[in-house]
Design an enzyme around this catalytic site. Structure first.
Site, short mmCIF file in Angstrom:
data_model
loop_
_atom_site.label_atom_id
_atom_site.label_comp_id
_atom_site.label_asym_id
_atom_site.label_seq_id
_atom_site.Cartn_x
_atom_site.Cartn_y
_atom_site.Cartn_z
N HIS A 54 0.83 -1.21 0.00
CA HIS A 54 0.00 0.00 0.00
C HIS A 54 0.86 1.26 0.00
CE1 HIS A 54 0.79 -0.82 4.13
NE2 HIS A 54 -0.25 -0.28 4.68
N HIS B 210 -3.13 7.04 10.60
CA HIS B 210 -1.69 7.07 10.89
C HIS B 210 -0.85 7.41 9.67
CE1 HIS B 210 -1.86 2.75 9.49
NE2 HIS B 210 -0.67 3.04 9.01
N HIS C 40 0.30 -7.72 11.05
CA HIS C 40 -1.01 -7.55 10.44
C HIS C 40 -1.35 -8.76 9.59
CE1 HIS C 40 -1.73 -3.42 11.44
NE2 HIS C 40 -0.65 -2.98 10.86
N TYR D 40 2.52 0.40 16.61
CA TYR D 40 1.82 1.68 16.53
C TYR D 40 1.98 2.45 17.82
CZ TYR D 40 -0.57 0.16 12.32
OH TYR D 40 -0.85 -0.26 11.06
N GLU E 29 3.11 4.70 12.70
CA GLU E 29 3.49 3.30 12.61
C GLU E 29 4.93 3.23 12.15
OE1 GLU E 29 2.01 1.07 9.17
OE2 GLU E 29 2.07 -0.80 10.30
#
Lengths: 102, 307
Positions: free
Chosen positions: B199, B214, B246, B255, B265
């Protein structure tokens, strides 16, 4: 007052000690008390809102969105950003249920 | 299909107290301060980034994210994407060159989730911090704290994910890498990329517009993530959750919060993406595992605490 200040939570009837220079939220967290939800601990998210009914305290910086000056005047503050100067009497408003699915 | 957006370029974060924020982002996270401007904004970068800055801090009375910027290939691409956005019905705002120091003109627009984004083609190329571009050493000495390697992505919370997807995918050429679908098949989370990363920007459905979850920074190894956790304790920094992994993206992560309550993060690892990959789907029934692969339960703070 080397022993710190007495904080009485009128909502639960419980009380705890807050050391000088320690935030009310931190004092709660250290004792495992769950009077308010713990969010960012930085005055930003508004999760740990409490009402101070009696007593004096110092305020750190808080998001204006969650603690506007007129609310702070009335003692509606974020527990993570208030540092008692005297014993305090507080109220922790009931929390709305969190709906993860929405 | 790629349309010339290269990568995340910057994020402007609002902070309540600048001195405390600089201490957090520079001393703890290891970003390098590169400039300040007459508005009082502070510019920082992570060591491996080639441009002058990637994080801009602005003092304000409410924390959150002002905007995230993506760098595009060149001015020609910028002109084309600006036209494409306008043709698609997106209102664009011109931000003049040098409004951020040493950054060219920016095209700013707000997506239906309520978040502001920018495209720009030019920013002063200063090279990797502390390293030569000829026969470079492995890493620069003198880094502090977590030694963040690069600004990696942001996660935003807001409504209208489908319309937001359309702008990013259909207009700007992002790809959908991972998604979370509810039982009706509605997408409630979307992880989008313009690169091989899993991402470059992500969105999770939330009723209120424009919320910031975040800003994330890349570390090299799991050991670096553990060391970051140690530093969070040593500095009595507000922790959110981790170190953990995750399900979504499979990144290894921790985090925590900056002194104004903005979530940060640092992470390492995670999946990769090629344009022939089909999106990975998580179902809301397994949302706990999707978000925290080990605990497999949702953490209220992670899901609801936003700036």
């Amino acid at each position: 007052m080397g022993m710190g200040f007495h904080v009485f939570n009128r909502t639960t009837g419980g009380h705890f000690t807050c050391h000088e220079g320690q935030s009310v939220l931190k004092a709660m967290e250290q004792r495992g008390l769950k009077c308010v939800p713990v969010g960012c601990r930085g005055g930003g998210c508004g999760f740990c809102k409490i009402q101070v009914l009696e007593g004096h305290f110092e305020c750190g910086k808080m998001s204006k969105r969650h603690a506007p000056p007129e609310a702070v005047e009335k003692g509606e503050v974020l527990a993570c950003r208030i540092y008692p100067l005297t014993d305090l009497i507080i109220e922790c408003p009931p929390q709305p249920a969190v709906d993860f699915a929405s | 299909m790629k349309k010339g957006v290269i990568r995340p370029g910057h994020v402007q974060i609002r902070v309540l107290d600048m001195d405390a924020a600089v201490k957090h982002y520079a001393d703890l996270m290891g970003l390098i301060e590169t400039d300040r401007d007459d508005q009082g904004r502070v510019y920082l970068k992570a060591w491996s980034e080639v441009d002058k800055f990637s994080v801009v801090l602005r003092e304000a009375d409410e924390p959150g994210c002002d905007f995230m910027g993506f760098k595009v290939l060149d001015e020609e691409v910028l002109v084309q994407l600006e036209k494409d956005l306008v043709d698609y019905g997106v209102e664009v705002e011109q931000v003049r060159a040098e409004e951020l120091k040493d950054c060219g003109r920016r095209v700013r627009f707000t997506v239906p989730s309520g978040h502001a984004f920018e495209l720009y083609a030019d920013k002063l190329y200063t090279g990797k911090w502390g390293l030569s571009s000829v026969n470079p050493e492995a890493w620069p000495r003198g880094l502090r704290g977590m030694k963040a390697v690069r600004f990696d992505h942001c996660l935003f919370y807001g409504p209208e994910l489908a319309a937001t997807y359309d702008v990013f995918v259909n207009v700007l050429g992002f790809d959908l890498v991972e998604q979370v679908l509810d039982p009706e098949g509605t997408r409630v989370a979307q992880f989008l990329t313009v690169s091989m990363k899993e991402h470059d920007v992500a969105f999770i459905h939330h009723e209120e517009k424009g919320k910031f979850h975040h800003a994330s920074f890349h570390l090299e190894t799991w050991d670096d993530v553990l060391r970051a956790a140690d530093l969070i304790t040593m500095t009595d920094t507000s922790i959110d959750i981790g170190p953990t992994r995750h399900g979504l993206t499979h990144g290894k992560t921790i985090y925590f919060f900056d002194p104004s309550g903005n979530r940060n993060e640092v992470f390492c690892g995670g999946d990769y993406f090629y344009p022939d990959h089909k999106p990975v789907t998580w179902k809301t029934e397994e949302l706990g595992k999707a978000i925290f692969y080990h605990d497999r339960v949702l953490n209220e703070r992670f899901m609801t605490v936003l700036t």
